[in-house]
Design an enzyme around this catalytic site. Sequence first.
Site, mmCIF file in Angstrom:
data_model
loop_
_atom_site.group_PDB
_atom_site.id
_atom_site.type_symbol
_atom_site.label_atom_id
_atom_site.label_comp_id
_atom_site.label_asym_id
_atom_site.label_seq_id
_atom_site.Cartn_x
_atom_site.Cartn_y
_atom_site.Cartn_z
ATOM 1 N N LEU A 333 -8.426 1.813 -19.589
ATOM 2 C CA LEU A 333 -9.581 1.199 -18.941
ATOM 3 C C LEU A 333 -9.337 -0.292 -18.690
ATOM 4 O O LEU A 333 -8.598 -0.945 -19.428
ATOM 5 C CB LEU A 333 -10.830 1.388 -19.795
ATOM 6 C CG LEU A 333 -11.197 2.835 -20.122
ATOM 7 C CD1 LEU A 333 -12.501 2.877 -20.907
ATOM 8 C CD2 LEU A 333 -11.298 3.678 -18.859
ATOM 9 N N CYS A 334 -9.981 -0.806 -17.676
ATOM 10 C CA CYS A 334 -9.797 -2.206 -17.279
ATOM 11 C C CYS A 334 -10.728 -3.115 -18.069
ATOM 12 O O CYS A 334 -11.542 -3.866 -17.504
ATOM 13 C CB CYS A 334 -10.031 -2.360 -15.776
ATOM 14 S SG CYS A 334 -8.917 -1.356 -14.782
#
Length: 402
Positions: A333-334
């Site tokens: 995930l960013c």
Amino acid sequence: MALTEQVRKALQLASKQQPHSFYAYDLDGLDQHLAGLESAPAKLWYAVKANPLSAIIQSLDARGFGFDVASLGELKQVLAQGVDPSRILNTGPVKTPEHLADFIEHGVRIFVLESHQQADDLAKIAREQQIRIQVLLRVQLPWAKDPEEKMNVLGGSNPTPFGLTPEQWMPDTFTLPDEFELLGVHCFQWGNILCADTLVQTWQAAMPKLNALLDAWQIPEPVVDLGGGLGIPYAGQQQELDWQRVCQGLEQLKSEFQLGQCWMELGRYAVGPYGYYASKVADIKDNQGVHFAVIEGGSQHLLRPALTTQAFPVESLQPCDSPLTSYQIHGALCTGLDCLGSLQLPDSLQRGDWLIFSQAGAYGFTESMPYFLCHALPAELTFSQSGINVLRPSAPASHYLA
């Protein structure tokens, strides 16, 4: 908490069959554990929220557990496994009239009441259908605030939306509808406790007020539902819960307060140690003196470390004798919040190696946020002496995007 050779071999075989991250559940280990719980001097219910997978429900059903169900989705999943609705207990802080009507329609007759409004709604349906309902009153006790108490998902000593105080359930405040049979009370405020003495002391501290409420209602052989809260060790230095001490505490409680039955709703303690989450290392790098292992999965599949800052135990599926070093494990995930902990792994760790997170049989996939960033869903499979069975294969984002 190291993988046994049998579990390692099963996971190695599964990793060769799975292109993406997956969950795997050890059904033989689970069944052996459940057999050991049959000695409990209490009626055991399984908290389906912990893991609603069909094979898990079937294993608990075969061992005689009842089922603590909090939603229509959970209800239909349990019924689909052939469970009789007489073995289902409806819990949860939100029960709309529509929810209650659905449960009644499907044959459920045991409910935990969280409020006077729920009681009114349920009584109206029971009156219209001319049926009897068994109920427990959910009690929330005020506890002295412990300044060192860590975050507790059930509220601990904080006020929560679960239940009402004993005073609000007293006969001079609450009128029991004629359609109800009052079985007893439900009281549960702490989770994941590893010390059996702490559990027993909490129950003992709660009982005087609960007993006063039971006496006020003059319930013969009352039921006290103590909920769950039995923990499993996530960190290596933690000791496992003393099950025999828990049973002794239950016997003492029943005798001292002349209870008909104690009920317990087990989730994590029933299934947690028999599940594993597997994901491949996608990248290894050093940044500002920190070793990072970035895996293909992460918090979208295994959210608990981000919620609690408590990591799942992890090890490399590829056995090796190289020295261990600390890696900060991150997912795809960013966001920097996608951290599964700083844990010891072989310094020879390579891209493509599988990491196995243990104690992942409860509050794993269904507690997480699998749709965030549109990554593939993890597969869910079981393994036993009869082999590996993929119950739900991995699926791309196109499977769920509209």
